[in-house]
Design an enzyme around this catalytic site. Structure first.
Site, short mmCIF file in Angstrom:
data_model
loop_
_atom_site.label_atom_id
_atom_site.label_comp_id
_atom_site.label_asym_id
_atom_site.label_seq_id
_atom_site.Cartn_x
_atom_site.Cartn_y
_atom_site.Cartn_z
N ASP A 185 0.87 -1.18 0.00
CA ASP A 185 0.00 0.00 0.00
C ASP A 185 0.91 1.23 0.00
O ASP A 185 2.12 1.12 0.19
CB ASP A 185 -0.90 -0.01 1.26
CG ASP A 185 -2.18 0.83 1.05
OD1 ASP A 185 -3.28 0.29 1.27
OD2 ASP A 185 -2.06 2.01 0.66
N LYS A 223 -16.75 1.83 -11.59
CA LYS A 223 -16.94 0.41 -11.27
C LYS A 223 -17.65 -0.31 -12.44
O LYS A 223 -17.33 -1.44 -12.77
CB LYS A 223 -17.74 0.24 -9.98
CG LYS A 223 -16.96 0.61 -8.72
CD LYS A 223 -15.70 -0.24 -8.56
CE LYS A 223 -14.95 0.05 -7.27
NZ LYS A 223 -13.70 -0.73 -7.17
N TYR A 226 -17.77 7.16 -8.84
CA TYR A 226 -17.38 5.84 -8.33
C TYR A 226 -18.13 4.74 -9.08
O TYR A 226 -17.54 3.78 -9.56
CB TYR A 226 -17.70 5.79 -6.84
CG TYR A 226 -17.36 4.52 -6.13
CD1 TYR A 226 -18.37 3.72 -5.60
CD2 TYR A 226 -16.04 4.12 -5.94
CE1 TYR A 226 -18.08 2.55 -4.92
CE2 TYR A 226 -15.74 2.95 -5.24
CZ TYR A 226 -16.76 2.19 -4.74
OH TYR A 226 -16.46 1.03 -4.05
#
Ligand code: VAH
Length: 317
Positions: free
Chosen positions: A34, A147, A143
């Site tokens: 990360d 997606k 978003y």
């Protein structure tokens, strides 16, 4: 021997998926990465490295050096934050996915890829009760658009290049290990933290806003079931519906009051109300159940107890 790369291992899903995968495949075989520092459970249980999923050169070196066979790409900008920086969110959410799909095309040791879709792929014209696997999908959030596009790219890379990429349309996920990360469903995480810290919560959604949710342990089990299923069982190469439980802020507040009688909730809807109103109230996940055995075990009462105990433990209250 499976060698697994988790990208976004410091996030809400990544923190718990990493430790769950290490229990299955062995600590040293699951590489957590990360840009942000990891949860202590991730740091203490196996390898962690700082890695930017947009840094192609470092990514390919990492994958070849560690002979990676599976990649779980969890890095993303969630719905609330994505509305604040649309193009940045689109770039992060799409470039990261396309980098990984291309990598899987070039490096054939990579046998399977997991990428999280979301119920955000549905929009205001989608049937909102028991939303089916295949239906109208006109998302009107950054978003959700990212997606939906991502699901189409996953199917494209599967059909054109044979990449075994798999995806779930996660509902709102509830967990206490990491604090909320800018999502619309994150009121259902924040409320537990505030109930313990102050005994009050100001909710950014209206009291009767029903949304599909799932406790993290069920989401993690569904992810592992999906990824361990034989390829012949996977008939959907966009995202599989997973349903979980549906509840409203008022209902979760009532559950909390059973444990903290003086808990008080107020409502001050903000821009995320419009996002929530464009999403389903409940999900039909019968196709997932048919294909690879998706199951919801944790219901609202048990979830409330686990969350309150988990947050208390975290703040030692
Ligand atoms: C969000 N938690 O609220 C995420 C989730 C279904 C919503 O994808 O943005």
């Amino acid at each position: 021997m499976e060698k697994i790369l988790v990208i976004g291992a410091s996030g809400q899903i990544g923190s718990e998926l990493t430790t769950a995968l290490r229990k299955v495949y062995g600590n040293e075989n699951v590489f957590a990465t990360d840009l942000k520092p990891p949860h202590k459970d991730v740091l203490e249980s196996g390898p962690f490295e700082v890695l930017d999923v947009l840094d192609n050169k470092r990514l390919i070196h990492f994958v070849i050096r560690h002979k990676i066979t599976q990649i779980y790409l969890l890095a993303a900008v969630l719905s609330g934050n994505a509305e604040k920086l649309p193009i940045h969110a689109w770039n992060i959410n799409m470039e990261s996915l396309l980098n990984i799909l291309d990598l899987a095309k070039e490096v054939r040791d990579i046998k399977r890829v997991f990428w999280p879709s979301s119920i955000a792929v549905f929009g205001p014209t989608t049937p909102r009760e028991l939303t089916p696997q295949l239906t109208v999908m006109e998302p009107n959030t950054v978003y959700g658009i990212s997606k939906l596009a991502g699901e189409r790219w996953c199917e494209y890379y599967h059909i054109k290049y044979g990449i075994d990429v798999r995806s779930l349309r996660y509902p709102g996920l509830i967990s206490y290990k990491t604090e909320a990360g800018g999502g619309t469903t994150d009121y259902a995480v924040e409320i537990f933290y505030d109930a313990i810290k102050t005994g009050t919560y100001e909710c950014f959604l209206k009291q009767d806003t029903y949304l599909p949710m799932m406790f993290m342990s069920d989401a993690i089990q569904a992810t592992i079931n999906l990824m361990q299923a034989d390829s012949s069982q996977i008939n959907i190469r966009g995202g599989y519906n997973v349903g979980g439980i549906s509840f409203s802020p008022r209902e979760i507040a009532e559950q909390i009051k059973k444990h903290i009688p003086n808990f008080e909730i107020t409502y001050k809807p903000d821009f995320r109300q419009k996002i929530a109103d464009s999403w389903p109230k409940s999900i039909d996940d019968s196709v997932s159940y048919r294909d690879w055995g998706c199951k919801t075990n944790i219901l609202i009462e048990e979830m409330t107890e686990i969350m309150l105990n988990g947050v208390r433990e975290k703040f030692k209250k």
